[in-house]
Design a protein around this motif. Structure first.
Motif, PDB file in Angstrom:
ATOM      1  N   UNK A  15       5.536  12.060  -1.043  1.00  0.00           N
ATOM      2  CA  UNK A  15       4.775  13.054  -0.289  1.00  0.00           C
ATOM      3  C   UNK A  15       3.301  12.655  -0.212  1.00  0.00           C
ATOM      4  N   UNK A  16       2.743  12.163  -1.327  1.00  0.00           N
ATOM      5  CA  UNK A  16       1.350  11.713  -1.294  1.00  0.00           C
ATOM      6  C   UNK A  16       1.181  10.535  -0.337  1.00  0.00           C
ATOM      7  N   UNK A  17       2.189   9.673  -0.271  1.00  0.00           N
ATOM      8  CA  UNK A  17       2.130   8.559   0.668  1.00  0.00           C
ATOM      9  C   UNK A  17       2.067   9.069   2.101  1.00  0.00           C
ATOM     10  N   UNK A  18       2.811  10.139   2.387  1.00  0.00           N
ATOM     11  CA  UNK A  18       2.774  10.724   3.727  1.00  0.00           C
ATOM     12  C   UNK A  18       1.403  11.319   4.025  1.00  0.00           C
ATOM     13  N   UNK A  19       0.818  12.007   3.036  1.00  0.00           N
ATOM     14  CA  UNK A  19      -0.524  12.560   3.206  1.00  0.00           C
ATOM     15  C   UNK A  19      -1.518  11.436   3.490  1.00  0.00           C
ATOM     16  N   UNK A  20      -1.417  10.369   2.721  1.00  0.00           N
ATOM     17  CA  UNK A  20      -2.316   9.229   2.863  1.00  0.00           C
ATOM     18  C   UNK A  20      -2.169   8.594   4.240  1.00  0.00           C
ATOM     19  N   UNK A  21      -0.933   8.389   4.662  1.00  0.00           N
ATOM     20  CA  UNK A  21      -0.676   7.753   5.955  1.00  0.00           C
ATOM     21  C   UNK A  21      -1.194   8.617   7.101  1.00  0.00           C
ATOM     22  N   UNK A  22      -0.827   9.895   7.095  1.00  0.00           N
ATOM     23  CA  UNK A  22      -1.145  10.765   8.221  1.00  0.00           C
ATOM     24  C   UNK A  22      -2.624  11.117   8.299  1.00  0.00           C
ATOM     25  N   UNK A  35       0.839  -1.192   0.000  1.00  0.00           N
ATOM     26  CA  UNK A  35       0.000   0.000   0.000  1.00  0.00           C
ATOM     27  C   UNK A  35       0.873   1.241   0.000  1.00  0.00           C
ATOM     28  N   UNK A  36       0.395   2.276  -0.690  1.00  0.00           N
ATOM     29  CA  UNK A  36       1.198   3.483  -0.842  1.00  0.00           C
ATOM     30  C   UNK A  36       1.526   4.137   0.489  1.00  0.00           C
ATOM     31  N   UNK A  37       0.580   4.094   1.451  1.00  0.00           N
ATOM     32  CA  UNK A  37       0.802   4.822   2.696  1.00  0.00           C
ATOM     33  C   UNK A  37       2.006   4.302   3.470  1.00  0.00           C
ATOM     34  N   UNK A  38       2.395   3.019   3.259  1.00  0.00           N
ATOM     35  CA  UNK A  38       3.528   2.486   3.997  1.00  0.00           C
ATOM     36  C   UNK A  38       4.848   3.022   3.477  1.00  0.00           C
ATOM     37  N   UNK A  39       4.870   3.630   2.304  1.00  0.00           N
ATOM     38  CA  UNK A  39       6.086   4.252   1.804  1.00  0.00           C
ATOM     39  C   UNK A  39       6.547   5.375   2.729  1.00  0.00           C
ATOM     40  N   UNK A  40       5.614   6.068   3.357  1.00  0.00           N
ATOM     41  CA  UNK A  40       5.977   7.126   4.299  1.00  0.00           C
ATOM     42  C   UNK A  40       6.737   6.552   5.485  1.00  0.00           C
ATOM     43  N   UNK A  41       6.295   5.401   5.972  1.00  0.00           N
ATOM     44  CA  UNK A  41       6.982   4.754   7.091  1.00  0.00           C
ATOM     45  C   UNK A  41       8.376   4.298   6.667  1.00  0.00           C
ATOM     46  N   UNK A  42       8.491   3.804   5.431  1.00  0.00           N
ATOM     47  CA  UNK A  42       9.806   3.385   4.941  1.00  0.00           C
ATOM     48  C   UNK A  42      10.745   4.574   4.789  1.00  0.00           C
ATOM     49  N   UNK A  43      10.212   5.708   4.316  1.00  0.00           N
ATOM     50  CA  UNK A  43      11.058   6.892   4.191  1.00  0.00           C
ATOM     51  C   UNK A  43      11.543   7.345   5.565  1.00  0.00           C
ATOM     52  N   UNK A  44      10.647   7.400   6.542  1.00  0.00           N
ATOM     53  CA  UNK A  44      11.059   7.773   7.897  1.00  0.00           C
ATOM     54  C   UNK A  44      12.084   6.785   8.441  1.00  0.00           C
ATOM     55  N   UNK A  45      11.957   5.516   8.049  1.00  0.00           N
ATOM     56  CA  UNK A  45      12.846   4.470   8.546  1.00  0.00           C
ATOM     57  C   UNK A  45      14.228   4.452   7.924  1.00  0.00           C
ATOM     58  N   UNK A  46      14.520   5.399   7.032  1.00  0.00           N
ATOM     59  CA  UNK A  46      15.889   5.478   6.504  1.00  0.00           C
ATOM     60  C   UNK A  46      16.852   6.050   7.538  1.00  0.00           C
ATOM     61  N   UNK A  47      16.338   6.536   8.660  1.00  0.00           N
ATOM     62  CA  UNK A  47      17.144   6.795   9.856  1.00  0.00           C
ATOM     63  C   UNK A  47      16.866   5.644  10.794  1.00  0.00           C
ATOM     64  N   UNK A  48      17.901   4.914  11.172  1.00  0.00           N
ATOM     65  CA  UNK A  48      17.695   3.682  11.930  1.00  0.00           C
ATOM     66  C   UNK A  48      18.890   3.394  12.820  1.00  0.00           C
ATOM     67  N   UNK A  90      10.149   4.517  13.974  1.00  0.00           N
ATOM     68  CA  UNK A  90       8.704   4.617  14.157  1.00  0.00           C
ATOM     69  C   UNK A  90       8.095   3.332  13.607  1.00  0.00           C
ATOM     70  N   UNK A  91       6.985   2.913  14.203  1.00  0.00           N
ATOM     71  CA  UNK A  91       6.314   1.708  13.725  1.00  0.00           C
ATOM     72  C   UNK A  91       4.818   1.832  13.964  1.00  0.00           C
ATOM     73  N   UNK A  92       4.058   0.988  13.303  1.00  0.00           N
ATOM     74  CA  UNK A  92       2.611   0.932  13.483  1.00  0.00           C
ATOM     75  C   UNK A  92       2.282  -0.300  14.306  1.00  0.00           C
ATOM     76  N   UNK A  93       1.601  -0.105  15.423  1.00  0.00           N
ATOM     77  CA  UNK A  93       1.239  -1.224  16.291  1.00  0.00           C
ATOM     78  C   UNK A  93       0.344  -2.204  15.551  1.00  0.00           C
ATOM     79  N   UNK A  94       0.690  -3.478  15.642  1.00  0.00           N
ATOM     80  CA  UNK A  94      -0.133  -4.501  14.998  1.00  0.00           C
ATOM     81  C   UNK A  94      -1.100  -5.148  15.984  1.00  0.00           C
TER      82      UNK A  94
END
Length: 205
Positions: free
Chosen positions: A140-147, A1-14, A166-170
């Motif tokens: 950027x659209x992925x971030x809009x979608x996620x947030x 899903x596109x919205x998870x791209x925002x989480x991957x971008x944020x996760x480039x700091x690890x 950052x992570x999404x609770x499952x």
């Protein structure tokens, strides 16, 4: 899903696995490798080998990540944000404006696709020819979608020692982004109980 791209971008700091913080976008080569690993994703619409990454595109990716991580910090508040950049976050209003501006760089038109014997779906059509612009706008659209979606309420900053993800609770009781972080956090708690007043320095990596 596109919205998870925002989480991957944020996760480039690890966490780098050695007590420090790694940045996957710190170099042009690193940014190119991160993009190439996602080439071909329908939501990015960037073919393998494109875009040609230079310092300009790398810098724009980093600035977009700064905005996304600032908004992630806002989303998890009043819980503390990731310690990686907690002291130098972009102001939230500026982060919103930046994400929106980058998303608007590529005007897109939704088109209905409905092949025979298949379910209908939406495709985004654009006349934008610059693959770098398409990439940034899609992220950027992925971030809009996620947030603006339901996952925002389940977003958390991992509290394990030295983790900066950052992570999404499952599930409702999840405290850490992955099992190894849970092991590290439990080891730190055990160490503190046995050594009152000590920090996390005696915990396992």
């Amino acid at each position: 899903m596109e919205r998870w791209l925002a989480l991957e971008l944020a996760g480039t700091i690890r966490h780098d696995g050695d007590g420090g913080v790694a940045d996957d976008l710190a170099t042009v080569r690193g940014a190119a490798e991160w993009i190439e690993a996602r080439a071909g994703l329908p939501d990015l619409r960037v073919p393998p080998g494109e875009p040609a990454v230079d310092e300009g595109l790398r810098s724009e990716l980093v600035e977009l990540r700064r905005a996304v991580r600032a908004l992630f910090a806002r989303a998890v508040s009043p819980a503390p944000p990731s310690p990686a950049d907690a002291g130098r976050l972009m102001p939230a209003d500026r982060a919103v404006a930046h994400v929106n501006a980058v998303a608007a760089r590529e005007p897109v038109v939704p088109q209905l696709a409905w092949p025979p014997e298949e379910a209908p779906s939406t495709l985004l059509r654009s006349a934008e020819e610059n693959p770098g612009t398409r990439l940034l706008a899609a992220l950027a659209r992925a971030a809009v979608d996620f947030l603006s979606g339901p996952e925002r309420e389940r977003l958390r900053a991992c509290t394990a020692p030295r983790c900066v993800r950052y992570f999404v609770k499952s599930h409702g009781r999840q405290e850490w982004c992955k099992p190894s972080c849970g092991n590290r956090a439990r080891a730190a708690r055990h160490y503190r109980r046995r050594h009152p007043g000590a920090g996390d320095g005696g915990t396992a990596a």
